[in-house]
Design a protein around this motif. Structure first.
Motif, short mmCIF file in Angstrom:
data_model
loop_
_atom_site.label_atom_id
_atom_site.label_comp_id
_atom_site.label_asym_id
_atom_site.label_seq_id
_atom_site.Cartn_x
_atom_site.Cartn_y
_atom_site.Cartn_z
N ASN A 156 0.84 -1.20 0.00
CA ASN A 156 0.00 0.00 0.00
C ASN A 156 0.88 1.25 0.00
OD1 ASN A 156 -2.95 -1.06 0.64
ND2 ASN A 156 -1.54 -2.22 1.92
N THR A 157 1.87 1.24 0.86
CA THR A 157 2.81 2.35 0.96
C THR A 157 3.58 2.54 -0.34
OG1 THR A 157 3.06 1.83 3.30
CG2 THR A 157 4.71 3.28 2.33
N PHE A 158 4.06 1.45 -0.89
CA PHE A 158 4.83 1.49 -2.13
C PHE A 158 4.04 2.17 -3.25
CE2 PHE A 158 6.02 -0.56 -6.19
CZ PHE A 158 7.37 -0.22 -6.25
N LEU A 159 2.80 1.78 -3.43
CA LEU A 159 2.00 2.36 -4.51
C LEU A 159 1.65 3.83 -4.24
CD1 LEU A 159 -0.33 -0.56 -5.64
CD2 LEU A 159 1.57 0.48 -6.88
N ARG A 160 1.47 4.20 -2.99
CA ARG A 160 1.26 5.63 -2.69
C ARG A 160 2.46 6.45 -3.15
NH1 ARG A 160 -0.87 4.25 3.28
NH2 ARG A 160 0.98 5.39 3.93
N ARG A 161 3.65 5.97 -2.85
CA ARG A 161 4.86 6.68 -3.24
C ARG A 161 5.02 6.72 -4.76
NH1 ARG A 161 8.51 3.92 1.61
NH2 ARG A 161 7.51 5.12 3.28
N MET A 162 4.69 5.60 -5.41
CA MET A 162 4.83 5.55 -6.86
C MET A 162 3.81 6.46 -7.56
SD MET A 162 7.46 3.66 -7.36
CE MET A 162 8.09 4.36 -5.82
N ILE A 163 2.63 6.59 -6.99
CA ILE A 163 1.62 7.50 -7.55
C ILE A 163 2.10 8.94 -7.45
CG2 ILE A 163 -0.69 8.47 -7.14
CD1 ILE A 163 -1.58 5.57 -6.46
N ILE A 164 2.71 9.29 -6.33
CA ILE A 164 3.27 10.64 -6.17
C ILE A 164 4.32 10.89 -7.25
CG2 ILE A 164 4.73 12.08 -4.68
CD1 ILE A 164 3.19 10.86 -2.29
N GLU A 165 5.20 9.93 -7.47
CA GLU A 165 6.22 10.09 -8.50
C GLU A 165 5.60 10.23 -9.89
OE1 GLU A 165 10.11 7.87 -6.56
OE2 GLU A 165 9.21 7.07 -8.39
N LYS A 166 4.58 9.43 -10.16
CA LYS A 166 3.93 9.46 -11.48
C LYS A 166 3.28 10.81 -11.74
CE LYS A 166 2.42 7.16 -15.16
NZ LYS A 166 3.31 6.49 -16.12
N ILE A 167 2.59 11.35 -10.77
CA ILE A 167 1.87 12.62 -10.95
C ILE A 167 2.83 13.80 -11.04
CG2 ILE A 167 0.33 14.27 -9.81
CD1 ILE A 167 -1.25 11.92 -8.74
N THR A 168 3.85 13.82 -10.19
CA THR A 168 4.72 14.99 -10.09
C THR A 168 5.89 14.96 -11.07
OG1 THR A 168 6.12 14.01 -8.36
CG2 THR A 168 4.15 15.24 -7.65
N GLY A 169 6.25 13.77 -11.52
CA GLY A 169 7.43 13.65 -12.37
C GLY A 169 8.73 13.80 -11.60
N LYS A 170 8.65 13.78 -10.27
CA LYS A 170 9.82 13.87 -9.40
C LYS A 170 10.03 12.55 -8.68
CE LYS A 170 9.08 18.75 -8.13
NZ LYS A 170 8.85 19.66 -6.96
N SER A 171 11.25 12.31 -8.25
CA SER A 171 11.47 11.17 -7.38
C SER A 171 10.77 11.44 -6.06
CB SER A 171 12.97 10.94 -7.13
OG SER A 171 13.50 11.99 -6.34
N PHE A 172 10.39 10.39 -5.35
CA PHE A 172 9.75 10.59 -4.06
C PHE A 172 10.68 11.35 -3.12
CE2 PHE A 172 8.55 9.08 0.26
CZ PHE A 172 7.27 9.61 0.28
N ASN A 173 11.96 11.05 -3.19
CA ASN A 173 12.97 11.74 -2.38
C ASN A 173 12.89 13.25 -2.61
OD1 ASN A 173 15.37 12.90 -1.37
ND2 ASN A 173 16.52 11.02 -1.66
N ASP A 174 12.91 13.66 -3.89
CA ASP A 174 12.87 15.09 -4.20
C ASP A 174 11.55 15.72 -3.75
OD1 ASP A 174 15.38 15.09 -5.27
OD2 ASP A 174 14.73 15.01 -7.35
N PHE A 175 10.46 14.98 -3.94
CA PHE A 175 9.15 15.51 -3.54
C PHE A 175 9.11 15.76 -2.04
CE2 PHE A 175 4.78 15.09 -2.08
CZ PHE A 175 4.12 15.95 -2.94
N VAL A 176 9.61 14.82 -1.26
CA VAL A 176 9.62 14.97 0.20
C VAL A 176 10.48 16.17 0.59
CG1 VAL A 176 10.39 13.93 2.36
CG2 VAL A 176 9.11 12.56 0.71
N GLN A 177 11.68 16.25 0.01
CA GLN A 177 12.59 17.34 0.38
C GLN A 177 11.99 18.70 0.07
OE1 GLN A 177 15.48 17.32 1.95
NE2 GLN A 177 15.98 15.15 1.98
N HIS A 178 11.49 18.89 -1.14
CA HIS A 178 11.06 20.22 -1.57
C HIS A 178 9.64 20.59 -1.14
CE1 HIS A 178 14.71 20.72 -3.84
NE2 HIS A 178 14.51 19.61 -4.52
N ASN A 179 8.77 19.61 -1.08
CA ASN A 179 7.36 19.92 -0.81
C ASN A 179 6.94 19.74 0.63
OD1 ASN A 179 7.59 18.97 -3.82
ND2 ASN A 179 5.74 20.20 -3.73
#
Length: 331
Positions: A156-179
């Protein structure tokens, strides 16, 4: 044995003494922060940063927080929902069309409430995100119909993170850091640390065998106690998402189940309680937030030698704050 250790000591002195005594008998190694009404009451770094006992812990060390790191993808999902980039009713298949037919059944809300029916990650054979994707692509059937039962697991967690990456075009790491981290004022947070990163508290067992830092799937945020406190305050003060979005990921499928933020109670615009614990390897962490009777308390516990006693420690600290007797940590 019940102890009331007063003798003129401040609450901070009593808390630090309590933790130090616990360390002496091998029952605590880690960092703790305690705050009351927006002010830090006590901060302690007790024990060692690694199994070799060469480096003493300081407040600058970052710890894996285990499952509490799932708060970052849950909050990230709600941020995107508030921006209109997804709906909680959206099915996984909207974002990943190459997954089997079961992706047409699972909604994002199912992922947030752990009611997707997905099986657990195959930890014996999964050694990275690519391995986990392969398993999901050949998965023929779910364990149960989505939305009918609860099963807490990391797919469940894995797919949540992958959806964030898919929508934003950013790595989850970058999304967490910047957002999230930047907006919360967190300067030392790190996602998926490696051997090259400094000031990472390394976990170890009671035989002083140190764990590696490798994880089966990516996306695990590590924090200092002070930065963890900033994160907890960002949640309870709605600095990243609204009170309505916060309630969405504090509301479980059924009472006693976990949700995106772990567990808690929100009434109107007040987070009355937010409690979340996490374990990874020999790390253990606890985030305890309470807002009752005009008193706001936050207790952050980070251990790199897990003893299974973080709730007992939090209870003793709570009693110290109230001036009540408490139990020492005992062998």
């Amino acid at each position: 044995m019940t102890t009331s250790f007063c003798f003129g000591q401040s609450k901070a002195d009593q808390i630090i003494w309590y933790l130090s005594e616990g360390h002496k008998v091998g029952l605590f190694n880690g960092n703790v922060l305690v705050a009351e009404n927006g002010k830090i009451v006590a901060e302690a770094a007790v024990g060692y940063a690694n199994a070799a006992k060469k480096d003493t812990l300081t407040s600058a060390y970052r710890f894996h927080i285990g499952s509490i790191a799932k708060e970052f993808d849950a909050v990230g999902i709600m941020m995107l929902a508030e921006q209109g980039k997804l709906k909680l009713s959206d099915k996984v298949s909207r974002f990943f069309r190459n997954l089997p037919a079961w992706a047409n059944k699972i909604s994002i809300k199912n992922l947030l409430q752990y009611t997707s029916g997905l099986p657990e990650v195959k930890y014996g054979s999964v050694h990275g995100d690519a391995d986990n994707w392969k398993d999901l692509k050949i998965l023929k059937a779910l364990d149960f119909e989505p939305g009918t039962r609860y099963a807490y697991n990391n797919n469940n967690t894995f797919l949540r993170r992958m959806i964030i990456e898919k929508i934003t075009g950013k790595s989850f790491n970058d999304f967490v850091q910047h957002n999230m981290l930047n907006k919360a004022g967190i300067k030392n947070g790190i996602v998926d640390p490696t051997e090259k990163d400094p000031l990472i508290a390394r976990s170890f067992d009671n035989n002083l065998k140190q764990d590696g830092l490798e994880v089966p799937i990516s996306g695990w945020t590590c924090l200092t106690a002070r930065d963890f406190y900033k994160w907890a305050r960002s949640i309870s003060h709605f600095r990243l998402i609204s009170s309505g979005s916060t309630k969405e990921i504090l509301t479980p499928f059924k009472e006693g189940n976990q949700c995106g933020l772990g567990g808690g109670v929100i009434a109107g615009d007040t987070v009355k309680e937010h409690i979340h614990d996490g374990m990874a390897m020999h790390y253990q962490a606890l985030e305890y937030v309470e807002n009752e009777n005009g008193i706001n308390r936050v207790i952050i516990i980070l251990s790199n030698q897990r003893q299974g006693n973080v709730y007992k420690i939090a209870e003793a600290i709570y009693h110290i704050l109230d001036g009540k007797p408490y139990q020492k940590l005992r062998e």
